[in-house]
Every structure is written in structure tokens, then in C-alpha cells.
Write an enzyme that holds these catalytic residues in place. Structure first.
Site, mmCIF file in Angstrom:
data_model
loop_
_atom_site.group_PDB
_atom_site.id
_atom_site.type_symbol
_atom_site.label_atom_id
_atom_site.label_comp_id
_atom_site.label_asym_id
_atom_site.label_seq_id
_atom_site.Cartn_x
_atom_site.Cartn_y
_atom_site.Cartn_z
ATOM 1 N N ASP A 24 0.137 -6.607 6.239
ATOM 2 C CA ASP A 24 0.226 -5.325 6.648
ATOM 3 C C ASP A 24 1.300 -5.274 7.806
ATOM 4 O OD1 ASP A 24 -0.445 -2.672 7.457
ATOM 5 O OD2 ASP A 24 -2.555 -3.013 7.720
ATOM 6 N N ASP A 118 4.129 -0.254 3.432
ATOM 7 C CA ASP A 118 3.865 -1.365 4.287
ATOM 8 C C ASP A 118 2.827 -2.108 4.300
ATOM 9 O OD1 ASP A 118 2.012 0.567 4.769
ATOM 10 O OD2 ASP A 118 1.955 0.215 6.938
ATOM 11 N N GLU A 119 2.423 -2.448 2.819
ATOM 12 C CA GLU A 119 1.165 -3.306 2.696
ATOM 13 C C GLU A 119 0.979 -4.109 1.423
ATOM 14 O OE1 GLU A 119 -3.030 -1.895 2.931
ATOM 15 O OE2 GLU A 119 -2.347 -0.359 4.012
#
Length: 392
Positions: A24, A118-119
Site C-alpha cells: 500500500d 496505489d495498492e
DNA sequence: TCTGGGGTCCTAGGACCC
DNA sequence: TCTGGGGTCCTAGGACCC
């Protein structure tokens, strides 16, 4: 606690389930901006739009100390943190940075499931030294992109995701199932994915506020307020139970364009223009990717904040500009508005993919003409393109 | 917390068919 | 024929996530 190289296989069979890592990125949009504005490091920085109804897309940790979070109204954010530096979102830059990050992750595992920009989940398999692997991932991301992430490791997606959140920012946390409740039992149930404000409030009404309380709740009591199916899912999550299967090639099922207006609209001609413009942009993007869909959806939000949708399923899948526009305008004209319009949107659902191998499976199955229908159907049954949502 | 944009999944009712 | 049961599709809304 991890077996040495020579006994890895035995360890894997005996106790170590395959491990999942959840990566993350920390304050992703802001961090990308800081790469080109290093002088802002450590300062309160907010990425967000400028209109009267804009919200925060990302806030630096310094800004979060003032209470500014994602989805906070920008007006409120300025009030909370008057000194914040406000930057307009640059999605192209964030997409480019995301691509670089995911490329780094691909060096570490063949099985990477990307979730948003973003993960990602990463399958560590039976890696005997997951923590040093995680450190290597963090180091590679930092050295190759300049960005910082938090990594959570666990026996399934759920625990990995929760673990990545426990030690943010720049975190690294390995959580085994046996220690799950020790680690998060006293934390708010809201910590669990799938428990949003509404569900938190509902279970709060029967006295459940923590993860441990949810894990221990009597099933019928929970089922009475959230239904049997959700009760089952929630209780399992509270006990750290979850799937360890990753899906590396998810297919998009719908696509839409929506717009919230700075000022509510009352003129139907203006609304027609807005809808037409959104339908045209949607159609153009679908056409570019050779995607078609059957169900046209109109989304409409009236003052003050009442949201409705109307949809119509066409006889055949389309990405034709005029067809989508006409369907959206017809849905709009049939809708009885009783207040000014805050938001309009056009979407297309039931998407089929038409890739270089020929037509989509539906078209092939229904006997429509195509170049190589049979091959595609077979590939789709057991290939990577398999829709994993049913196996979760 | 006067609440963006782009998604996903779930539920529930009605239509329709066998 | 006063009336079952299952399956699928469509529609609308809600909740949630990043």
C-alpha cells in the site's frame, strides 16, 4: 520462526500456508507530487480540485494531523489547515508512477493483483523469509521510484491488508492468523474492509464496536440486523478468515462518466448538452479499447443529495456514440425531476471484451459471426483471463 | 464530513419461462 | 383451472472501496 531453506517444503506442508503480501503506497498522490517538489517535504500538502464542491483526493501526513482526510470537502480542508499547500490532481503523473511501482512488484512475483493505482496483493508463495522479502520490495520501490510504501503480510488477503495498515507509513507488518485477534481485537470493527459507516452504526446498535466483539457475537443476533449472508461474511472477517487467491487479470464490467456541477442545473437543454458530451467521451474510450456493452445507465443526483439511476438494456452490445447518447437522453427525458440537478452521469454495463483473438465469448456462444470464436472460449475457460469474482 | 469520480458487489422485486 | 417451484434476466437502490 521460519524454516531454513532445506526444510522449506516440509514447513509449507506442516504449518506455513502460502503467504500474501499487501503493498500500500503511503499518501500516494501527494508523494508523487513531492518527487518534483521536494521543498514541500514534511509540510501539509493536499491534492484536490478547486471547484466549490471539490474534495480532497490525498493529504500528506502533516496535513492529516489537522484532521484533513481523503474525501474531506476542500473548503473544510482549508478551514482545518489554512497553511496547507494545495495542488491540483495530475492523474497522468499518478498513473505513470503507478505503472513504475507495479513493474517493480512484478520483479518479485508472477502473481500480482493490482487494486487501483496505489495498492497490490502479491503472492509470496511459501517464501521462508517473508520479512526480508518485504524489506527487499520496499527497498526496490524506494530506490527505483523514490516512493515509500507499507507492506502487510498474512496467510490471506484480509490479514495482509489489515497488516499493511497497522504500521503506516513506511510500515512492515507480518500477522499470523493465531495472533490476529491479539493484534486487532480491541480495535474498532470499522477497521475491517466491508464495514463502512452504515454497517458500523447498525452493529453498534447491538453493542458491537470492536473486532473481538464482532468475532464473538451470537450469529442470530448479528443476522437479525444485517441478514444471514452478511452476518456470515462479517463474522468470518472478524476472525481473520479470508481467501488467499489472487486475481491477476480482472475484467472491467462497467464504465462511466459522471460530473458534479459547481452549481445545480435547471435548464434541460444544458443537461442534454452535458449528457451528450459525457456519452460521447464514454463511447470514444470504449471504441478505442474495442469494448462494447449492453446496458446504458443514467445517473442523476438531485438537490440536496438524492441519487437515482435509470437503465435500459439494449438488444445487442454497442459502443456506438449515437446509440449510447440517444439511450441516455431518453432515460433522462423519462425521469421526473422534482429538484435542480447536482450530478449527471452516463454509464455502460455488461461489457464484453473484444480482443485480438476475436469476438467476446457471448457473441461466440450465440453464434454470431466472428473470426476465431472457439479458441477464445477455450482460452477463457481455463486461462488467466478467468473471472475470479466467483471464486472469492 | 454539505459530501468527487470511477468502480464493485449485494439485495430485492417483478417479468417471464418451463 | 385461483394456482407450485425453480431459474434467469432486468431494474433500482444501497453500501463500500480506492
Amino acid at each position: 520462526m521460519f524454516a531454513p531453506e532445506a526444510t522449506t517444503e516440509i514447513a509449507a506442508v506442516e504449518s506455513a500456508p502460502p503467504l500474501i503480501a499487501h503493498i500500500d503506497m503511503d499518501a500516494f498522490f501527494v508523494s508523487v507530487e513531492l518527487l518534483r517538489r521536494p521543498q514541500l517535504r514534511g509540510k501539509p500538502v493536499v491534492v484536490g480540485g478547486s471547484g466549490p464542491r471539490a474534495v480532497v483526493a490525498a493529504a500528506s501526513y502533516a496535513a492529516r494531523e489537522f484532521g484533513v482526510r481523503s474525501a474531506t470537502a476542500m473548503a473544510k480542508a482549508r478551514e482545518l489547515c489554512p497553511g496547507a499547500v494545495i495542488l491540483a490532481p495530475d492523474m497522468a503523473a499518478y498513473r505513470a508512477a503507478s505503472t513504475r511501482v507495479m513493474a517493480v512488484l512484478a520483479e518479485f512475483s508472477e502473481t500480482v493483483e493490482v487494486l487501483g493505482l496505489d495498492e497490490a496483493y502479491l503472492d509470496l508463495g511459501d517464501c521462508p523469509t517473508p520479512k526480508s522479502r518485504a524489506r527487499a520490495i520496499k527497498h526496490a520501490i524506494r530506490s527505483q521510484t523514490g516512493l515509500v510504501c507499507s507492506v502487510g503480510i498474512g496467510p490471506n488477503r484480509l490479514i495482509a491488508k489489515i497488516a499493511s495498515d497497522l504500521d503506516k507509513p513506511d510500515g512492515l507488518c507480518l500477522l499470523v492468523k493465531e495472533r490476529f485477534l491479539d493484534a486487532v481485537g480491541e480495535r474498532p470493527a470499522r477497521l475491517l474492509p466491508g464495514i463502512g459507516p452504515k454497517t458500523a452504526e447498525r452493529i453498534g446498535a447491538i453493542g458491537i464496536t470492536t473486532v473481538a466483539e464482532l468475532a464473538a457475537v451470537e450469529f442470530e443476533a448479528l443476522a437479525a440486523i444485517v441478514g444471514h449472508s452478511q452476518a456470515e461474511a462479517l463474522r468470518a472477517r472478524a476472525r481473520g478468515e479470508g481467501s488467499a487467491e489472487l486475481c491477476i487479470a480482472r475484467k472491467r464490467k462497467s464504465e462511466s462518466r459522471v460530473r458534479t456541477f459547481d452549481h445545480d442545473l435547471t435548464d434541460p437543454a444544458v443537461m442534454h448538452r452535458e449528457l451528450t458530451s459525457m456519452a460521447e467521451r464514454l463511447a470514444a474510450d470504449l471504441l478505442e479499447n474495442d469494448r462494447r456493452g449492453r446496458t446504458v445507465t443514467l445517473k442523476i443526483r438531485l438537490r440536496p443529495f438524492r441519487t437515482f439511476s435509470r437503465s435500459r438494456t439494449l438488444a445487442t452490445a454497442t459502443n456506438d456514440r449515437a446509440t449510447i447518447t440517444a439511450a441516455a437522453l431518453a432515460l433522462f427525458d423519462e425521469f421526473e425531476r422534482d429538484a435542480p440537478v447536482r450530478l449527471l452521469g452516463v454509464g455502460l454495463a455488461g461489457l464484453e471484451v473484444e480482443d485480438e483473438n476475436g469476438p467476446a465469448p457471448e457473441a461466440a456462444a450465440s453464434g454470431k459471426p466472428g473470426t476465431r470464436p472457439i479458441q477464445l472460449t477455450l482460452v477463457d475457460l481455463d486461462g488467466e483471463g478467468r473471472d475470479c469474482t466467483t471464486s472469492n
